[in-house]
Scaffold this motif. Structure first.
Motif, PDB file in Angstrom:
ATOM      1  N   TYR A   1       1.008  -1.387  -0.185  1.00  0.00           N
ATOM      2  CA  TYR A   1      -0.392  -0.281  -0.025  1.00  0.00           C
ATOM      3  C   TYR A   1       0.965   1.247  -0.019  1.00  0.00           C
ATOM      4  N   ARG A   2       2.260   1.383   0.701  1.00  0.00           N
ATOM      5  CA  ARG A   2       2.679   2.277   0.418  1.00  0.00           C
ATOM      6  C   ARG A   2       2.775   2.258  -0.925  1.00  0.00           C
ATOM      7  N   ALA A   3       3.756   1.402  -1.705  1.00  0.00           N
ATOM      8  CA  ALA A   3       4.279   1.581  -2.395  1.00  0.00           C
ATOM      9  C   ALA A   3       3.316   1.996  -3.520  1.00  0.00           C
ATOM     10  N   TYR A   4       1.980   2.127  -3.270  1.00  0.00           N
ATOM     11  CA  TYR A   4       1.137   2.241  -4.457  1.00  0.00           C
ATOM     12  C   TYR A   4       1.109   3.238  -3.897  1.00  0.00           C
TER      13      TYR A   4
ATOM     14  N   ASP B   1      -6.917 -19.350   9.399  1.00  0.00           N
ATOM     15  CA  ASP B   1      -6.354 -20.005  10.690  1.00  0.00           C
ATOM     16  C   ASP B   1      -7.852 -20.160  11.325  1.00  0.00           C
ATOM     17  N   PRO B   2      -7.914 -20.726  11.997  1.00  0.00           N
ATOM     18  CA  PRO B   2      -9.180 -21.362  12.661  1.00  0.00           C
ATOM     19  C   PRO B   2      -9.619 -20.297  13.924  1.00  0.00           C
ATOM     20  N   LYS B   3      -8.161 -20.579  14.639  1.00  0.00           N
ATOM     21  CA  LYS B   3      -8.035 -19.657  15.493  1.00  0.00           C
ATOM     22  C   LYS B   3      -8.478 -18.055  15.662  1.00  0.00           C
ATOM     23  N   ALA B   4      -7.766 -17.837  14.696  1.00  0.00           N
ATOM     24  CA  ALA B   4      -7.484 -16.304  14.067  1.00  0.00           C
ATOM     25  C   ALA B   4      -8.612 -15.606  13.540  1.00  0.00           C
ATOM     26  N   PRO B   5      -9.472 -14.429  13.843  1.00  0.00           N
ATOM     27  CA  PRO B   5     -10.948 -13.679  13.994  1.00  0.00           C
ATOM     28  C   PRO B   5     -11.453 -14.277  12.677  1.00  0.00           C
ATOM     29  N   ASP B   6     -12.434 -13.860  11.904  1.00  0.00           N
ATOM     30  CA  ASP B   6     -12.889 -14.221  10.982  1.00  0.00           C
ATOM     31  C   ASP B   6     -13.149 -12.633  10.098  1.00  0.00           C
ATOM     32  N   THR B   7     -12.745 -11.951  10.677  1.00  0.00           N
ATOM     33  CA  THR B   7     -12.442 -11.010   9.805  1.00  0.00           C
ATOM     34  C   THR B   7     -11.220  -9.963   9.823  1.00  0.00           C
ATOM     35  N   LEU B   8     -10.456 -10.349  10.285  1.00  0.00           N
ATOM     36  CA  LEU B   8      -9.005 -10.076  10.796  1.00  0.00           C
ATOM     37  C   LEU B   8      -8.440  -9.352   9.552  1.00  0.00           C
ATOM     38  N   TYR B   9      -8.108  -9.759   7.470  1.00  0.00           N
ATOM     39  CA  TYR B   9      -7.671  -9.000   7.176  1.00  0.00           C
ATOM     40  C   TYR B   9      -9.339  -7.782   6.441  1.00  0.00           C
ATOM     41  N   ILE B  10     -10.412  -8.009   6.678  1.00  0.00           N
ATOM     42  CA  ILE B  10     -10.796  -6.962   6.183  1.00  0.00           C
ATOM     43  C   ILE B  10     -10.763  -5.660   7.394  1.00  0.00           C
ATOM     44  N   GLU B  11     -10.369  -5.571   8.083  1.00  0.00           N
ATOM     45  CA  GLU B  11     -10.006  -4.943   9.286  1.00  0.00           C
ATOM     46  C   GLU B  11      -9.215  -4.195   9.175  1.00  0.00           C
ATOM     47  N   ALA B  12      -8.149  -5.250   8.816  1.00  0.00           N
ATOM     48  CA  ALA B  12      -6.373  -4.765   8.813  1.00  0.00           C
ATOM     49  C   ALA B  12      -6.475  -4.215   7.097  1.00  0.00           C
ATOM     50  N   LEU B  13      -6.919  -4.826   6.497  1.00  0.00           N
ATOM     51  CA  LEU B  13      -6.647  -4.142   5.022  1.00  0.00           C
ATOM     52  C   LEU B  13      -7.970  -2.911   4.745  1.00  0.00           C
ATOM     53  N   ALA B  14      -8.277  -2.325   5.783  1.00  0.00           N
ATOM     54  CA  ALA B  14      -9.310  -0.638   5.447  1.00  0.00           C
ATOM     55  C   ALA B  14      -8.223   0.232   4.979  1.00  0.00           C
ATOM     56  N   ALA B  15      -8.666   0.849   3.105  1.00  0.00           N
ATOM     57  CA  ALA B  15      -7.256   1.538   3.598  1.00  0.00           C
ATOM     58  C   ALA B  15      -8.145   2.458   2.098  1.00  0.00           C
ATOM     59  N   PRO B  16      -8.182   3.596   2.488  1.00  0.00           N
ATOM     60  CA  PRO B  16      -8.887   3.692   1.039  1.00  0.00           C
ATOM     61  C   PRO B  16      -8.574   4.140  -0.550  1.00  0.00           C
ATOM     62  N   ASP B  17      -9.179   4.200  -1.674  1.00  0.00           N
ATOM     63  CA  ASP B  17      -8.963   3.657  -2.702  1.00  0.00           C
ATOM     64  C   ASP B  17      -8.574   2.553  -3.627  1.00  0.00           C
ATOM     65  N   THR B  18      -8.921   1.090  -2.481  1.00  0.00           N
ATOM     66  CA  THR B  18      -8.908   0.285  -2.425  1.00  0.00           C
ATOM     67  C   THR B  18     -10.486  -0.320  -2.386  1.00  0.00           C
ATOM     68  N   ILE B  19      -9.334  -2.405  -3.387  1.00  0.00           N
ATOM     69  CA  ILE B  19     -10.662  -3.017  -3.320  1.00  0.00           C
ATOM     70  C   ILE B  19     -10.456  -3.972  -2.508  1.00  0.00           C
TER      71      ILE B  19
ATOM     72  N   ASP C   1       2.014   5.429   4.570  1.00  0.00           N
ATOM     73  CA  ASP C   1       3.263   5.275   5.014  1.00  0.00           C
ATOM     74  C   ASP C   1       3.235   3.401   5.481  1.00  0.00           C
ATOM     75  N   GLY C   2       2.749   2.381   4.713  1.00  0.00           N
ATOM     76  CA  GLY C   2       2.412   1.182   5.880  1.00  0.00           C
ATOM     77  C   GLY C   2       2.569   1.115   7.600  1.00  0.00           C
ATOM     78  N   GLY C   3       2.574   2.192   8.712  1.00  0.00           N
ATOM     79  CA  GLY C   3       2.645   1.977   9.909  1.00  0.00           C
ATOM     80  C   GLY C   3       4.012   0.860   9.968  1.00  0.00           C
ATOM     81  N   ASP C   4       3.896  -0.095  10.722  1.00  0.00           N
ATOM     82  CA  ASP C   4       4.423  -0.146  11.360  1.00  0.00           C
ATOM     83  C   ASP C   4       4.903  -1.876  10.539  1.00  0.00           C
ATOM     84  N   TYR C   5       4.874  -1.882   8.947  1.00  0.00           N
ATOM     85  CA  TYR C   5       5.475  -3.433   8.637  1.00  0.00           C
ATOM     86  C   TYR C   5       6.434  -3.565   8.569  1.00  0.00           C
TER      87      TYR C   5
END
Length: 360
Positions: free
Chosen positions: A230-233, A264-282, A306-310
């Protein structure tokens, strides 16, 4: 009102990572459009293999096309395009309203062409012409052989969804191919608008690295790679090179998050949706993930440009023994192999059905 509204408020488009004839026939897709504001969808050989194998909805079409002499890939492409044309028409209002930025459907090339640059270029032209829908992307993998096919297809005016991207480096190669294609069109006096998205696969990173990492680093690699990309984008969209193309009327190739269902069944089922909330993306989501986020998803703010703590996360994962560059190449190779396997299963399934339906 659902929790999905918070993603739309940030400026993210929500697409469905699925298509079946049943969700077209029973009104499910229309309900997703009406209730969840879904504005596009993606497909691939695995999705169609499951759709055709798990339903009798395609039997009449297979019987009719087989009787007319169609078989194998030719029969499948006709079946798939019947579904995708219907979906494309459903998304056409948003395509028109957004000037072609949103409202797309996607059709994958045969994965048997993944290493065939010339064959991919020809097939992309043929499928897009056969589809007869402006808002249909042809999916070409961002493999080394696929990159020149992407550039040539964009130059030829064929809208492209670049698939099977895993790393920032792979994403940037796809973005460069898109830019070169548009620059060549402008130099040739052709229109600068050709739709494209670049699909970065997320969850497979975490599945592919889990065995090498301590539990506290599980399910963090995919998100970190997404932040880096996302930073590169954002940097590309701020570049003088892009500003020159935008001034000529070009539209950006949008970054699309793919493979966002939690594995991963141990992880939240919305994990990646919450983390990848970003303008001008799909974000293109499986139905299960879409419904889960609509029910209980939460957005804690937009991803940092700037990609945060990646960088810190990638450093920890590297220190734990994961060769990120090698894993990126492995994931792309395995993804291509998985689509070939699904394609071969799909061709066999269609042949078996055609034979049994003819006998019946």
């Amino acid at each position: 009102m659902t929790h999905l509204q918070s993603l739309r408020d940030i400026g993210q488009s929500l697409w469905l990572d699925n298509i079946t004839r049943e969700i077209l026939d029973d009104g499910t897709l229309q309900s997703y459009i009406d209730e969840y504001d879904i504005t596009g969808l993606t497909s691939n050989p695995t999705i169609f293999d499951q759709a055709i194998g798990g339903s009798s909805a395609y039997d009449a079409g297979i019987r009719e096309k087989a009787a007319a002499g169609k078989r194998d890939a030719g029969l499948f492409v006709e079946l798939a395009l019947e579904d995708l044309r219907r979906a494309a028409d459903m998304f056409r209002p948003v395509f028109d309203a957004t000037g072609g930025v949103d409202g797309w459907v996607s059709m994958e090339l045969s994965p048997l062409l993944a290493a065939d640059t010339a064959g991919s270029i020809e097939a992309a032209k043929r499928i897009h012409a056969q589809a007869e829908r402006e808002n249909l992307f042809v999916k070409i993998p961002g493999t080394p052989e696929g990159i020149p096919a992407i550039e040539e297809s964009i130059f030829a005016g064929v809208p492209i969804n670049v698939t099977l991207l895993f790393s920032t480096e792979q994403y940037m190669a796809a973005a460069e191919a898109y830019l070169r294609g548009i620059e060549r069109r402008i130099e040739a006096g052709l229109g600068p608008v050709v739709g494209s998205v670049a699909s970065l696969f997320i969850s497979r990173w975490d599945k592919g690295s889990a065995d090498q990492l301590p539990e506290e680093l599980h399910n963090r690699l995919g998100i970190a790679v997404g932040q880096q990309a996302y930073r590169a984008y954002r940097e590309l969209l701020a570049s003088e090179r892009w500003k020159k193309l935008a001034a000529a009327g070009a539209q950006p190739q949008r970054l699309l998050w793919a493979s966002t269902g939690t594995k991963d069944p141990k992880a939240p089922d919305t994990l990646y949706i919450e983390a990848l909330a970003a303008p001008d993306t799909i974000n293109t989501m499986p139905e299960k993930t879409l419904r889960a986020f609509a029910d209980h998803g939460k957005v804690r703010g937009a991803m940092a440009e700037d990609g945060g703590d990646y960088a810190a996360t990638l450093e920890k994962i590297t220190a734990a023994g994961v060769d990120i560059d090698a894993l990126a190449a492995q994931l792309q190779r395995e993804g291509a192999e998985a689509f070939v396997k699904s394609w071969n299963q799909l061709m066999q399934r269609i042949a078996d059905k055609a034979q049994s339906l003819a006998g019946g």
